[in-house]
Motif scaffolding. Structure first.
Motif, PDB file in Angstrom:
ATOM      1  N   UNK A  64       0.842  -1.207   0.000  1.00  0.00           N
ATOM      2  CA  UNK A  64       0.000   0.000   0.000  1.00  0.00           C
ATOM      3  C   UNK A  64       0.873   1.252   0.000  1.00  0.00           C
ATOM      4  N   UNK A  65       0.618   2.160  -0.933  1.00  0.00           N
ATOM      5  CA  UNK A  65       1.388   3.396  -1.037  1.00  0.00           C
ATOM      6  C   UNK A  65       0.458   4.578  -1.265  1.00  0.00           C
ATOM      7  N   UNK A  66       0.611   5.596  -0.446  1.00  0.00           N
ATOM      8  CA  UNK A  66      -0.269   6.771  -0.517  1.00  0.00           C
ATOM      9  C   UNK A  66       0.038   7.646  -1.726  1.00  0.00           C
ATOM     10  N   UNK A  67       1.323   7.846  -2.040  1.00  0.00           N
ATOM     11  CA  UNK A  67       1.726   8.789  -3.078  1.00  0.00           C
ATOM     12  C   UNK A  67       1.812   8.119  -4.447  1.00  0.00           C
ATOM     13  N   UNK A  68       1.045   8.572  -5.441  1.00  0.00           N
ATOM     14  CA  UNK A  68       1.116   7.972  -6.775  1.00  0.00           C
ATOM     15  C   UNK A  68       2.522   8.018  -7.378  1.00  0.00           C
ATOM     16  N   UNK A  69       3.254   9.111  -7.149  1.00  0.00           N
ATOM     17  CA  UNK A  69       4.616   9.220  -7.683  1.00  0.00           C
ATOM     18  C   UNK A  69       5.506   8.122  -7.114  1.00  0.00           C
ATOM     19  N   UNK A  70       5.400   7.885  -5.805  1.00  0.00           N
ATOM     20  CA  UNK A  70       6.197   6.838  -5.181  1.00  0.00           C
ATOM     21  C   UNK A  70       5.843   5.479  -5.781  1.00  0.00           C
ATOM     22  N   UNK A  71       4.562   5.267  -5.984  1.00  0.00           N
ATOM     23  CA  UNK A  71       4.094   3.988  -6.519  1.00  0.00           C
ATOM     24  C   UNK A  71       4.659   3.740  -7.922  1.00  0.00           C
ATOM     25  N   UNK A  72       4.751   4.781  -8.740  1.00  0.00           N
ATOM     26  CA  UNK A  72       5.297   4.616 -10.088  1.00  0.00           C
ATOM     27  C   UNK A  72       6.777   4.262 -10.044  1.00  0.00           C
ATOM     28  N   UNK A  93      -7.935   3.311   3.891  1.00  0.00           N
ATOM     29  CA  UNK A  93      -9.066   3.090   2.988  1.00  0.00           C
ATOM     30  C   UNK A  93      -8.908   1.779   2.224  1.00  0.00           C
ATOM     31  N   UNK A  94      -7.668   1.447   1.888  1.00  0.00           N
ATOM     32  CA  UNK A  94      -7.399   0.240   1.107  1.00  0.00           C
ATOM     33  C   UNK A  94      -7.544  -1.025   1.926  1.00  0.00           C
ATOM     34  N   UNK A  95      -7.024  -1.028   3.152  1.00  0.00           N
ATOM     35  CA  UNK A  95      -6.937  -2.245   3.945  1.00  0.00           C
ATOM     36  C   UNK A  95      -8.274  -2.953   4.142  1.00  0.00           C
ATOM     37  N   UNK A  96      -9.383  -2.223   4.399  1.00  0.00           N
ATOM     38  CA  UNK A  96     -10.654  -2.933   4.574  1.00  0.00           C
ATOM     39  C   UNK A  96     -11.142  -3.640   3.310  1.00  0.00           C
ATOM     40  N   UNK A 135      -5.694  -2.894  11.798  1.00  0.00           N
ATOM     41  CA  UNK A 135      -6.083  -3.381  10.474  1.00  0.00           C
ATOM     42  C   UNK A 135      -5.329  -4.655  10.121  1.00  0.00           C
ATOM     43  N   UNK A 136      -4.054  -4.706  10.496  1.00  0.00           N
ATOM     44  CA  UNK A 136      -3.259  -5.897  10.221  1.00  0.00           C
ATOM     45  C   UNK A 136      -3.839  -7.112  10.930  1.00  0.00           C
TER      46      UNK A 136
END
Length: 218
Positions: free
Chosen positions: A88-96, A121-124, A148-149
């Motif tokens: 899971x990554x919040x920043x789109x730039x980091x993800x790219x 938001x993603x984890x659920x 969440x984990x």
């Protein structure tokens, strides 16, 4: 002892025990070139994550906080054939940047699934259980990430949480730093959560004075 000495020892340990790895070196270099913060785990810490995931026999891994994919590569390398990692990554730039680094390391979307957006938001939306979970994201939400984990775990799942000592500031009950507060709240959770058996270890090295939590789901 100084930060310089700690870094020199880390360099010695890495040179003594880790083989040269251009793929990982390039991942760090490309992350820096893209302007990502230089907060990836140290090489010896990456190898520790790899060993822990292998010892756990992890076929499914969850990472909260991808950054440039450096720790993701270490974890993905621990997977057996057919294994899967979700990060899971919040920043789109980091993800790219991470996607490119992972592709160069030989891990496509069939092995590593990068989820972009706020992790809480993603984890659920994820389907567990995961065998191994690494938490290395915004520290103010440390307790929320552990909760969440737990919902995505099974008995025997290993959970590792990074950066929990905060240069020793975790001991300051009066701190107004939200990261310190978030980590302290996580420790309160670990102390009272009957489903978790946990310890914490402080570390020094190239990343300064910090530490990590190692927990096992009962």
């Amino acid at each position: 002892m100084t930060d310089q000495t700690w870094a020199e020892v880390d360099d010695y340990l890495a040179a003594a025990l880790l083989s040269p790895d251009p793929v990982l070196d390039d991942a760090l270099a490309d992350s820096a070139a893209a302007g990502l913060p230089r907060i990836a785990v140290a090489p010896n810490q990456g190898k520790l994550l790899n060993l822990l995931a292998r010892q756990a026999g992890a076929r499914s891994i969850l990472e909260i906080g991808t950054l440039g994919g450096y720790s993701t590569i270490w974890l993905a390398r621990a997977l057996p054939a057919g294994g899967k990692l979700v990060t899971c990554e919040y920043e789109p730039k980091h993800a790219e940047v991470a996607k490119a680094n992972l592709a160069r390391a030989g891990f496509g979307e069939d092995v590593v699934d990068i989820k972009v957006g706020a992790a809480l938001d993603t984890l659920p939306t994820l389907i567990g259980p995961f065998d191994f979970i690494f938490v290395d994201a915004d520290k103010n939400n440390s307790g929320n990430y552990v909760r969440a984990a737990l919902e995505l775990s099974r008995p025997g799942t290993t959970i590792v949480v990074d950066n929990v000592v905060r240069q020793g500031r975790v001991t300051d009950a009066a701190s107004t730093d939200p990261d310190v507060g978030g980590v302290r709240e996580m420790f309160d959770l670990l102390a009272t959560e009957p489903r978790l058996d946990a310890t914490a270890v402080q570390t020094v090295g190239a990343k300064g004075h910090d530490g990590f939590v190692l927990a096992l789901v009962r």
